[in-house]
Design an enzyme around this catalytic site. Structure first.
Site, short mmCIF file in Angstrom:
data_model
loop_
_atom_site.label_atom_id
_atom_site.label_comp_id
_atom_site.label_asym_id
_atom_site.label_seq_id
_atom_site.Cartn_x
_atom_site.Cartn_y
_atom_site.Cartn_z
N ASP A 109 -45.65 -30.51 79.37
CA ASP A 109 -45.24 -29.65 78.25
C ASP A 109 -44.32 -28.54 78.74
OD1 ASP A 109 -46.82 -31.14 76.63
OD2 ASP A 109 -48.50 -29.71 76.59
N ASP A 115 -48.77 -23.81 81.01
CA ASP A 115 -49.69 -24.79 81.57
C ASP A 115 -48.93 -25.99 82.13
OD1 ASP A 115 -51.94 -23.39 81.19
OD2 ASP A 115 -52.62 -24.47 79.39
N ASP A 147 -44.42 -25.48 78.53
CA ASP A 147 -45.09 -24.17 78.45
C ASP A 147 -45.68 -23.81 79.82
OD1 ASP A 147 -47.23 -25.81 78.78
OD2 ASP A 147 -48.11 -25.46 76.80
N GLU A 178 -48.78 -35.37 81.20
CA GLU A 178 -49.85 -34.39 81.02
C GLU A 178 -50.64 -34.70 79.75
OE1 GLU A 178 -48.23 -30.50 80.46
OE2 GLU A 178 -50.15 -29.62 79.86
#
Ligand code: 0RA
Length: 654
Positions: free
Chosen positions: A511, A515, A513, A438
């Site tokens: 990541d 997103d 998180d 990403e």
């Protein structure tokens, strides 16, 4: 200890070593020595398999017409009760084996079908190893039976009987109750997953119209436990409604029929919606036939033929569209086909492909007949279905043209790799890994940190296209997706060829998180819909970057969970200190980009130290519904799902 059966005859009980007893011990000892040979694994999957095995027996009793309700309870200690109101396992002495029927079932491998010839059995497929295997792999197991007006019970420990079949006196009704506790000496995972069990039990209820399945989980956070009931008078029609979820149907009435033929009992439900994916699920004797087989072949042939016949006959085809392909007539289709066959032959790698050739013709004839009647009787629905298939055919033609055009330039099958790909130097795919990373900055760190001999990096820019909401021509015109397809090498959908896979490990690295989770889900959706075989053959992985770095001076630890963070903090503080004190620092990684190349290598990419999660599909039907809920058009169910299942989404065991 002795007990008397209903004829007053004394039964053999524990303690004596007869020739049969020795045989039994040998048989079940073999199961305990190599449990994976019988239940596939001793991890979570095998653990759940135990429950399916016992439930299958009760469902067999329901299929034979003698049982209307099955109750499954997970107790606080992870023991399980499966209770039914069937006839009760026979307790009288077997004429040649000289032990009670129930004891035979509990101690003899593959005893399942021996009692009752004229019924459909779940045997022969994934399950069907017999309840004796569950007995062998349980720390203890009790069976309680009510029949002929009396209650009986028997208890085992690790497959060895502790008591004979004991007559407990008068009892009402009839039924069988099996309680067992998986043996911690065998299983590496002992805790049952609520969603996994509830999905399978719900599916069982859909597949056996009218059967009531009650599922209770007594392990509770709230002291109240959790109970659900699955009972569908609509059978497969209810299943299709459930699977369709929030997609808009093209016709209100679900196409449904059920028929008994000599070769098989056939039940089918289907409905078209405005989506672009195909969701066909097939079952044989309640077993999901992931690899398809003769029943599926018969269905597809009949569907293509009947819709084409109707299109021509009704004048709904314009000149160019007088030949709809199988793919065209299955776009936007949700379908469940369930057949019950006396002696199923299961083939294929995972023994989930039906081989019985006589079933093909039976299904084909039945579908031809019933579908033609439906189309004739429902002209409005028929028109919507034909128009949908015609528009699918046009889109496919447009996509083909786009692809041909693209091929001439730098595209999909030209062998020209995408510019953003930092490829590895080794060419043996079995040794190579592709990291889908990403963002460009994490991509940069990964490129510097990797072992370039066998690790390739493809950075992906921002969010990739949501393939759940796009048709094939649009999917193929997306740059990120084209880069992935070219790098992976296999092609997609019908063109997919595993032999051309360029990396045996494809690792999604995003990541830790929200997103990151979203991008990961988008990527998984893409693989699930366009390259499902990559998941099925175990080539898709998820990287596990650390959440924290805990350090003090030159000493440092990487923590992958809150528990590990606490543990390392304690360690650095010699067991006493709390975080922040005595120079202990905790760095929280918000993204991969915050790690330098060396850290990224050591924590997430080095095969010596990294953890990779392999993605697998536990249940195709449920996974498909899940992706649809997460990625489809309707917003409300998506929100609900994420709130309800945030915990489960994290472990990605779809
Ligand atoms: C064989 C014969 C009969 C019942 C069963 C098996 C049976 C097995 C299980 C396992 C779980 N629940 C079950 N319920 C029934 C009945 C023979 C008869 O009564 O004639």
């Amino acid at each position: 200890m002795t007990a008397k059966n209903k004829d007053g005859a004394e039964q053999t009980t524990g303690g004596e070593y007869t020739a049969r007893q020795i045989q039994v011990l040998k048989g079940l000892e073999a199961v305990r020595k190599r449990p994976s040979m019988y239940i596939g694994s001793t991890a979570s999957r095998g653990l759940h398999h135990l429950v399916y095995e016992v439930v299958d027996n009760s469902v067999d009793e329901a299929m034979a017409g003698y049982c209307t309700e099955v109750k499954v309870t997970i107790h606080a200690d992870n023991s399980v009760t499966v209770e039914d109101n069937g006839r009760g396992i026979p307790v009288d002495i077997h004429p040649t084996e000289h032990v009670p029927g129930v004891e035979l079932a509990m101690t003899t491998l593959h005893a399942g079908g021996k009692f009752d010839k004229n019924s459909y059995k779940v045997s022969g497929g994934l399950h069907g190893v017999g309840v004796s295997v569950v007995n062998a792999l349980s720390e203890w197991l009790e069976v309680h039976i009510t029949r002929d007006g009396r209650n009986y019970s028997q208890r085992y420990a690790r497959g060895v009987k502790e008591t004979g079949v004991t007559d407990l006196g008068k009892g009402k009704g009839s039924g069988t109750k099996v309680i067992f506790k998986p043996d911690p000496a065998i299983f590496t995972e002992l805790s049952f997953n609520y969603e996994t069990l509830s999905n399978r039990l719900r599916e069982m209820a859909f597949l056996n119209r009218g059967l009531r399945i009650v599922f209770e989980d007594e392990r509770s956070d709230n002291g109240k436990g959790r109970t659900e009931e699955y009972h569908y008078e609509g059978g497969l029609a209810s299943f299709v409604e459930y699977l369709r979820g929030s997609r808009q149907p093209l016709h209100p009435k679900i196409i449904y029929f059920e028929t008994k033929r000599e070769e098989a009992e056939i039940e089918l439900a289907m409905q078209y919606d405005d989506g672009f994916t195909e969701n066909t699920h097939t079952f044989v004797n309640n077993i999901n036939t992931h690899e398809g087989g003769t029943h599926l072949t018969g269905f597809k042939a009949a569907l293509t033929r009947t819709i084409n016949d109707y299109g021509r006959k009704s004048g709904l085809f314009k000149k160019a569209e007088d030949g709809l392909s199988g793919d065209d007539v299955r776009e936007g289709l949700t379908c469940v086909l369930s057949v019950k066959v006396m002696e199923p032959q299961f083939e294929g790698q995972t023994k989930t492909r039906l081989g019985n050739s006589e079933v093909r013709g039976a299904v084909e004839t039945a579908v031809n007949e019933h579908l033609a009647i439906f189309l004739d009787e429902n002209p409005k629905a028929a028109k919507a279905i034909i128009e949908k298939a015609v528009s699918a055919a046009r889109a496919r033609e447009a996509a083909r043209k786009a692809r041909d055009l693209a091929r001439k330039k730098s595209a999909l099958e030209s062998g020209v790799l995408p510019g953003k790909l930092a490829d590895c130097s080794i060419s043996d795919p079995s040794l190579c890994e592709l990291y889908l990373v990403e963002g460009d900055s994490a991509g940069g760190s990964a490129k510097q940190g990797r072992d370039r001999s066998y690790q390739a990096i493809l950075p992906l820019k921002g969010k990739i296209l949501n393939v759940e909401r796009a048709r094939i021509d649009k999917i193929l015109s997306n740059d990120e997706i084209r880069a992935m397809i070219t790098a992976i090498g296999t092609g997609i959908k019908d063109d997919f060829d595993l032999a051309n896979l360029r990396y045996h490990k494809i690792i999604i690295m995003t990541d830790a998180d929200v997103d990151g989770a979203h991008i990961r889900t988008l990527l998984l959706t893409f693989f699930f819909r366009q390259m499902r075989e990559l998941i099925e053959s175990g080539h898709i992985f998820i990287a596990q970057p650390p959440l924290y770095r805990v350090f003090k001076g030159k000493q440092e630890f990487y923590a992958y969970s809150e528990a590990e963070r606490e543990e390392y903090t304690r360690r650095l503080g010699n067991g006493k200190t709390v975080e922040g004190a005595k120079g202990i620092s905790v760095q929280r990684y918000k993204g991969l980009g915050e790690m330098n190349p060396d850290q990224l290598w050591r924590t997430t990419m080095d095969p010596e130290t990294r953890t990779l999660l392999r993605v697998d599909i536990e249940d195709g039907a449920m996974a498909s519904r899940l992706f649809d809920e997460l990625m489809g058009n309707a917003v409300e169910p998506r929100k609900l799902f994420i709130e309800k299942n945030a915990r489960y989404v994290r472990n990605l065991d779809v």
